[in-house]
Write a protein that holds these residues in place. Structure first.
Motif, short mmCIF file in Angstrom:
data_model
loop_
_atom_site.label_atom_id
_atom_site.label_comp_id
_atom_site.label_asym_id
_atom_site.label_seq_id
_atom_site.Cartn_x
_atom_site.Cartn_y
_atom_site.Cartn_z
N GLY A 1 30.21 6.06 36.79
CA GLY A 1 30.42 7.49 36.69
C GLY A 1 31.26 8.11 37.80
N LYS A 2 31.52 7.37 38.86
CA LYS A 2 32.29 7.94 39.97
C LYS A 2 33.78 7.74 39.73
CE LYS A 2 28.57 7.18 43.32
NZ LYS A 2 28.17 6.57 44.60
N PRO A 3 34.58 8.77 40.00
CA PRO A 3 36.02 8.65 39.73
C PRO A 3 36.72 7.68 40.68
CG PRO A 3 35.53 10.73 40.81
CD PRO A 3 34.20 10.10 40.49
N LEU B 1 41.52 13.34 43.40
CA LEU B 1 40.08 13.10 43.29
C LEU B 1 39.27 14.35 43.53
CD1 LEU B 1 39.76 9.57 44.94
CD2 LEU B 1 39.28 10.17 42.54
N LYS B 2 39.76 15.23 44.38
CA LYS B 2 39.02 16.46 44.66
C LYS B 2 38.80 17.30 43.40
CE LYS B 2 40.22 17.19 49.54
NZ LYS B 2 41.00 18.03 50.51
N THR B 3 39.70 17.16 42.45
CA THR B 3 39.57 17.92 41.19
C THR B 3 38.59 17.25 40.23
OG1 THR B 3 41.39 16.74 40.08
CG2 THR B 3 41.97 18.64 41.44
N ARG B 4 38.11 16.03 40.59
CA ARG B 4 37.24 15.27 39.69
C ARG B 4 35.86 14.97 40.25
NH1 ARG B 4 42.23 14.70 38.09
NH2 ARG B 4 42.71 14.04 35.95
N ILE B 5 35.64 15.31 41.50
CA ILE B 5 34.33 15.07 42.11
C ILE B 5 33.35 16.16 41.68
CG2 ILE B 5 33.05 14.96 44.28
CD1 ILE B 5 35.50 13.77 45.60
#
Length: 366
Positions: free
Chosen positions: A243-245, A362-366
């Motif tokens: 589940g983690k990007p 990644l900041k947009t997906r956390i």
């Protein structure tokens, strides 16, 4: 030496009596191509390539092919004719190459003085008619390579909530190192996997790491000729990073096992790729060391992704293209929307702005 050679020739299916009539390096070389090379090669082409190696040693040496026989010329004069054997008789072709070589020794002072170099010269030419990934390394070229500085193969650090891991090559320890750092940093919310400049390495190691991010199933497969050429590599269990990007950094030097890994994770929608098109080396090689210490890396299989796609010649395309981008502003802008079309291969190893762009994505997906 005779006992050792007898054992080698027995494995190859050659008799000792015939083996001693020809150079053992050439015997092993031709047998490896006949038994393991990804696509069969005509013996007459291998022979002509070998004769070019003798020409390299002495430009006065030339061999002509009239489909029935080979004619050896020296200094533009006919020296000797050699009848061709049947195409499928590898041993007789090696013996023919050896006969031509010995005839050249008799007529060429240059080759006679350096006859010990002739097998390498011939094998160096023969590998040229194979694929681009098969390589021949002469013993003299390998001398001293152990003293070369080793690159950093594995490194990790935290960037806030993001775990950053750099893998330079997949070796016997890499999957263990990856597992340990993921357990240690299991509170990380996302992962940047930096595979820029990664030339590949052990397929099993790359497969195990890819399996850490998948929920089982096939990671990739190989299809080819010879021992262990047809294999299926699967994720053994549910991944630890569920589940983690994930963002993987790639460039024009990301190759082979590394391409397999990123292509599989991209294809199964488990990771986003940022960088440039990868190298395009979708093959595996069997390493063969010769009695004279030279080494042949012989292509024996193609690598295929779960979909059946191969990335030979055409590399894996990134989701976000950084080709031609310089500086933090340009790279961050490049990850604002997905790429389309070509993404020219570049060497981007060590560019900090690529890491910064991955962080922003990644900041947009956390």
């Amino acid at each position: 030496m005779r006992k050792i050679l007898a054992g080698v020739m027995a494995v190859l299916g050659f008799s000792l009596g015939n083996a001693l009539a020809a150079d053992e390096n050439l015997l092993i070389f031709v047998d490896a191509i006949e038994q393991s090379y990804i696509e069969p090669r005509p013996m007459h082409r291998l022979a002509m390539a070998a004769f070019k190696g003798l020409h390299d040693m002495d430009p006065k040496v030339r061999v002509a092919d009239d489909d029935v026989r080979f004619t050896l010329y020296y200094d533009a004069k006919v020296y000797k004719n050699f009848n061709k054997p049947e195409e499928d008789n590898a041993l007789e072709w090696v013996e023919l190459i050896d006969k031509v070589f010995k005839a050249v020794v008799q007529v060429s002072p240059q080759v006679s003085l350096k006859d010990f170099e002739a097998p390498d010269a011939m094998m160096n030419r023969m590998v040229e008619i194979l694929d681009k990934d098969s390589k021949f390394y002469r013993a003299m070229d390998l001398a001293g390579t152990s003293a070369l500085k080793r690159r950093l193969n594995f490194a990790s650090r935290r960037i806030g909530d993001i775990l950053y891991v750099r893998i330079g090559v997949f070796d016997i320890n890499t999957s263990k190192q990856m597992s340990e750092v993921m357990q240690k940093e299991k509170d990380a919310k996302a992962l940047i996997l930096d595979l820029r400049g990664n030339s590949g390495g052990q397929l099993q190691s790359a497969s195990r790491i890819a399996g850490m991010f998948l929920e089982g199933g096939m990671v990739f497969m190989t299809r080819g000729r010879g021992f262990n050429a047809n294999m299926v590599y699967s994720a053994s269990e549910k991944g630890d990073f569920e589940g983690k990007p994930i963002v993987i950094l790639v460039d024009g030097q990301t190759a082979s096992a590394a391409e397999m890994m990123v292509g599989s994770l991209q294809e199964q929608s488990r990771a986003l790729l940022v960088g440039t098109e990868t190298y395009g080396k979708g093959t595996t090689q069997r390493l063969i060391t010769f009695p004279n210490s030279s080494v042949l890396a012989l292509t024996n299989a193609y690598i295929y992704l779960p979909s059946g796609k191969s990335f030979t010649d055409n590399g894996v395309m990134p989701d976000y293209c950084l080709s031609g981008k310089r500086g933090a502003a340009e790279t961050k802008a490049a990850v604002a929307e997905k790429s389309s079309g070509a993404c020219v291969r570049e060497n981007r190893e060590g560019r900090d702005e690529d890491v910064e762009a991955a962080v922003e994505l990644l900041k947009t997906r956390i």
